[in-house]
Each structure stands twice: as C-alpha cells, then as structure tokens.
Design a protein around this motif. Structure first.
Motif, mmCIF file in Angstrom:
data_model
loop_
_atom_site.group_PDB
_atom_site.id
_atom_site.type_symbol
_atom_site.label_atom_id
_atom_site.label_comp_id
_atom_site.label_asym_id
_atom_site.label_seq_id
_atom_site.Cartn_x
_atom_site.Cartn_y
_atom_site.Cartn_z
ATOM 1 N N ALA A 133 -8.279 -20.489 -44.830
ATOM 2 C CA ALA A 133 -7.770 -19.171 -44.450
ATOM 3 C C ALA A 133 -6.274 -19.240 -44.162
ATOM 4 O O ALA A 133 -5.762 -20.265 -43.713
ATOM 5 N N THR A 134 -5.594 -18.133 -44.433
ATOM 6 C CA THR A 134 -4.175 -18.017 -44.116
ATOM 7 C C THR A 134 -3.954 -16.727 -43.334
ATOM 8 O O THR A 134 -4.640 -15.722 -43.555
ATOM 9 N N VAL A 135 -2.987 -16.743 -42.426
ATOM 10 C CA VAL A 135 -2.657 -15.558 -41.649
ATOM 11 C C VAL A 135 -1.799 -14.630 -42.506
ATOM 12 O O VAL A 135 -0.760 -15.037 -43.022
ATOM 13 N N VAL A 136 -2.235 -13.381 -42.667
ATOM 14 C CA VAL A 136 -1.481 -12.422 -43.482
ATOM 15 C C VAL A 136 -0.852 -11.313 -42.651
ATOM 16 O O VAL A 136 0.027 -10.591 -43.136
ATOM 17 N N ALA A 137 -1.281 -11.145 -41.403
ATOM 18 C CA ALA A 137 -0.695 -10.118 -40.538
ATOM 19 C C ALA A 137 -1.007 -10.437 -39.091
ATOM 20 O O ALA A 137 -2.083 -10.954 -38.772
ATOM 21 N N ARG A 138 -0.062 -10.111 -38.214
ATOM 22 C CA ARG A 138 -0.237 -10.301 -36.776
ATOM 23 C C ARG A 138 0.219 -9.058 -36.028
ATOM 24 O O ARG A 138 1.155 -8.372 -36.448
ATOM 25 N N ASP A 139 -0.440 -8.792 -34.923
ATOM 26 C CA ASP A 139 -0.027 -7.757 -33.984
ATOM 27 C C ASP A 139 -0.133 -8.382 -32.598
ATOM 28 O O ASP A 139 -1.179 -8.309 -31.952
ATOM 29 N N SER A 140 0.954 -9.013 -32.168
ATOM 30 C CA SER A 140 0.914 -9.742 -30.900
ATOM 31 C C SER A 140 0.773 -8.806 -29.709
ATOM 32 O O SER A 140 0.192 -9.179 -28.684
ATOM 33 N N GLU A 141 1.296 -7.575 -29.822
ATOM 34 C CA GLU A 141 1.212 -6.635 -28.705
ATOM 35 C C GLU A 141 -0.239 -6.293 -28.378
ATOM 36 O O GLU A 141 -0.630 -6.224 -27.212
ATOM 37 N N HIS A 142 -1.046 -6.085 -29.438
ATOM 38 C CA HIS A 142 -2.448 -5.719 -29.233
ATOM 39 C C HIS A 142 -3.384 -6.913 -29.453
ATOM 40 O O HIS A 142 -4.610 -6.736 -29.506
ATOM 41 N N ASP A 143 -2.810 -8.108 -29.595
ATOM 42 C CA ASP A 143 -3.585 -9.347 -29.727
ATOM 43 C C ASP A 143 -4.566 -9.284 -30.892
ATOM 44 O O ASP A 143 -5.761 -9.584 -30.750
ATOM 45 N N LEU A 144 -4.056 -8.911 -32.072
ATOM 46 C CA LEU A 144 -4.883 -8.841 -33.274
ATOM 47 C C LEU A 144 -4.234 -9.642 -34.404
ATOM 48 O O LEU A 144 -3.011 -9.800 -34.441
ATOM 49 N N ALA A 145 -5.070 -10.143 -35.302
ATOM 50 C CA ALA A 145 -4.569 -10.862 -36.466
ATOM 51 C C ALA A 145 -5.529 -10.670 -37.632
ATOM 52 O O ALA A 145 -6.718 -10.420 -37.444
ATOM 53 N N LEU A 146 -4.975 -10.795 -38.840
ATOM 54 C CA LEU A 146 -5.772 -10.725 -40.063
ATOM 55 C C LEU A 146 -5.625 -12.027 -40.825
ATOM 56 O O LEU A 146 -4.506 -12.528 -41.014
ATOM 57 N N LEU A 147 -6.759 -12.587 -41.266
ATOM 58 C CA LEU A 147 -6.768 -13.784 -42.088
ATOM 59 C C LEU A 147 -7.260 -13.435 -43.479
ATOM 60 O O LEU A 147 -8.109 -12.548 -43.654
ATOM 61 N N LYS A 148 -6.744 -14.141 -44.465
ATOM 62 C CA LYS A 148 -7.210 -14.004 -45.847
ATOM 63 C C LYS A 148 -7.949 -15.280 -46.204
ATOM 64 O O LYS A 148 -7.413 -16.386 -46.076
ATOM 65 N N ILE A 149 -9.211 -15.156 -46.645
ATOM 66 C CA ILE A 149 -10.015 -16.341 -46.950
ATOM 67 C C ILE A 149 -10.137 -16.541 -48.453
ATOM 68 O O ILE A 149 -9.999 -15.597 -49.250
ATOM 69 N N THR A 150 -10.400 -17.778 -48.827
ATOM 70 C CA THR A 150 -10.639 -18.102 -50.226
ATOM 71 C C THR A 150 -12.104 -17.836 -50.563
ATOM 72 O O THR A 150 -12.943 -17.637 -49.682
ATOM 73 N N GLY A 151 -12.423 -17.857 -51.850
ATOM 74 C CA GLY A 151 -13.810 -17.688 -52.281
ATOM 75 C C GLY A 151 -14.205 -16.245 -52.487
ATOM 76 O O GLY A 151 -13.389 -15.317 -52.389
ATOM 77 N N SER A 152 -15.480 -16.052 -52.765
ATOM 78 C CA SER A 152 -16.003 -14.721 -53.063
ATOM 79 C C SER A 152 -16.017 -13.837 -51.823
ATOM 80 O O SER A 152 -16.112 -14.335 -50.697
ATOM 81 N N PRO A 153 -15.925 -12.512 -51.999
ATOM 82 C CA PRO A 153 -15.915 -11.592 -50.856
ATOM 83 C C PRO A 153 -17.220 -11.648 -50.061
ATOM 84 O O PRO A 153 -18.289 -11.925 -50.602
#
Length: 262
Positions: free
Chosen positions: A107-127
């Motif tokens: 997985a790689t980090v694609v977006a962060r929102d430190s103020e609201h303590d959120l993050a989005l990861l992008k994973i490899t492989g099938s959905p």
C-alpha cells in the motif's frame, strides 16, 4: 364519564401500539445486524507495516476499510506515520481476509488530512468490496456498530464488532490546563474546533480507523479516531474507559473528492 373512559382506553391502545412498533423495530435491527456484519467484514482490513529486516516482519497498527473504486483504504492519519515513508526498509501493507494467513497487499499513501486525522491508501491487486458512505444526519441517542481489530493480530486476523450509542456530538478541542500547553496547533483547534461523535462504546487502540456504520444498512457514518484512556496506554486493555470518539464521514468525503486524484 363514558367519554373519559373512552379517552383513557384510546391512550392505552396508542401506547401499546407505540411500544409494539418500538419492539418490532428493535427486533428487525437485531435480526439484520448479523447479515450486515457479514457484508461489512470483507471490506474491513488491517493496516500495518512490513520490514524485511525486522522480526516479525509484519506489524499490524490499526484498522482500515475499503472505499471508492475498491483499491482505496480509509484509515486514520496516525495509523500511517510519515516517518515510515522515508524508511527504505519499511513499507505500508494492508492485511486482507481473516485467519492466520491473510492476503498481504502493498500500500502507498495517496492523501492525508492531518487536521481530521484521516488518510487514504492505495493497494495493489484486484479491487475489494467497497463500503458506502452514509448521507444521513447523525443524532444523539442513535445506536451504531463498528468493526475492527481491537487487540491486533495476536491470535490471527479476526475482526471484532462492538456497538454503542452516540452519547454526544461535541467539539474535539480540549482546553489546556496551563498556559504552557497552549501550542500553536492547540490554539488553532480552540479557535476553530470541528465536531466529532462520542460513543459509549468499548474500543481499543487497534480500533483506530474502524468504520462506524448503520446497523440496518451498513452505511458508514464515521471513522473511529481514538479512545479515552483512563490511566496509561498499558492499561487500555485491562481498564477500558468505554468512551470512544469518531470522525464524521463528511470529512472523509471531502478528502476523497478534493485531494485524491486517480
């Protein structure tokens, strides 16, 4: 006299009908929850790290859940520390499935929102199956469930479900006890605090990033953010406070729409 008796009888009938409706609604929710949990679990994943030089190599830090196109994982920002991104020996991974031999996705980090303590990861492989984010408003007194990994993977990757009532909708800012604690970040939060949901539910540090969802539909209304620890982190398992906080899902929607570009 007859008129009064009829009115009393009518009130009793209405009260019984209301009680019947409430009991029926509760029974329907309880009957639906096992099916909803079964639908939710394939979309709940473990979030952690993999270090080829460490023992053990894999380390579960928190929880995440699938959103968007099925290759995006929502979790807390604190679950994916920035220090790891510059460590060439360590990378983020997502644990998919249950048991002692889960599928491990890079997985790689694609977006962060430190103020609201959120993050989005992008994973490899099938959905993977994605969860739907709820558009409905949340009210105090409503009951919701959340699924995650409260004690990590000590006994294998087995998600656990808890439920609790929204006991308060409150600003996240915590007043400082002394002037020395008034940092720039704390002053910013005190000036413009955002609202979080407080639950009377037992969660643990490993629950960070867990989806909070409607018990009848599985729609996500919030992301578990933190738990109130009574004394020290070491006592979080033996003496849970049963006070849990969650970030409203609208902030995750904003992160998905404004910061992540496929």
């Amino acid at each position: 006299m007859l008129f009064c008796t009829c009115r009393v009888t009518l009130l009793i009938v209405r009260t019984l009908l209301c009680l019947g409706c409430m009991l029926l609604a509760t029974a329907n929710t309880q009957a639906a929850l096992p099916d909803v949990i079964a639908k939710i679990k394939p979309s709940v994943v473990g979030v952690g790290t993999y270090n080829k030089l460490a023992t053990p190599r894999a380390n579960l830090i928190g929880t995440g859940f699938v959103v968007g196109d099925g290759t995006l994982i929502a979790t807390n920002n604190h679950v994916v520390p920035t220090s790891i991104e510059v460590d060439t020996n360590t990378g983020f991974v997502v644990f998919v499935g249950t048991g002692t031999s889960p599928d491990v996705r890079t997985a790689t980090v694609v977006a962060r929102d430190s103020e609201h303590d959120l993050a989005l990861l992008k994973i490899t492989g099938s959905p993977l199956p994605s969860l739907h984010l709820s558009p409905r408003p949340v009210r105090e007194g409503e009951i919701y469930s959340f699924t995650g990994f409260p004690i990590g993977a000590v006994l294998g990757l087995y998600p656990v479900t808890h439920r609790g009532m929204v006991s308060s909708i409150t600003p996240i800012a915590v007043p400082a006890r002394t002037a020395k604690e008034l940092s720039v970040a704390r002053l910013k939060h005190l000036k413009n605090p955002f609202v979080v949901y407080q639950f009377d539910a037992t969660a643990y540090p490993g629950n960070s990033g867990s989806p909070v969802y409607h018990q009848d539909t599985g729609e996500v209304i919030a992301v578990i953010n933190k738990v109130l620890v009574q004394t020290s982190k070491e006592n979080a398992l033996s003496q849970p406070s049963a006070i849990t906080y969650a970030i409203p899902v609208r902030h995750l929607n904003q992160l998905l729409s404004s910061r992540y570009k496929p």
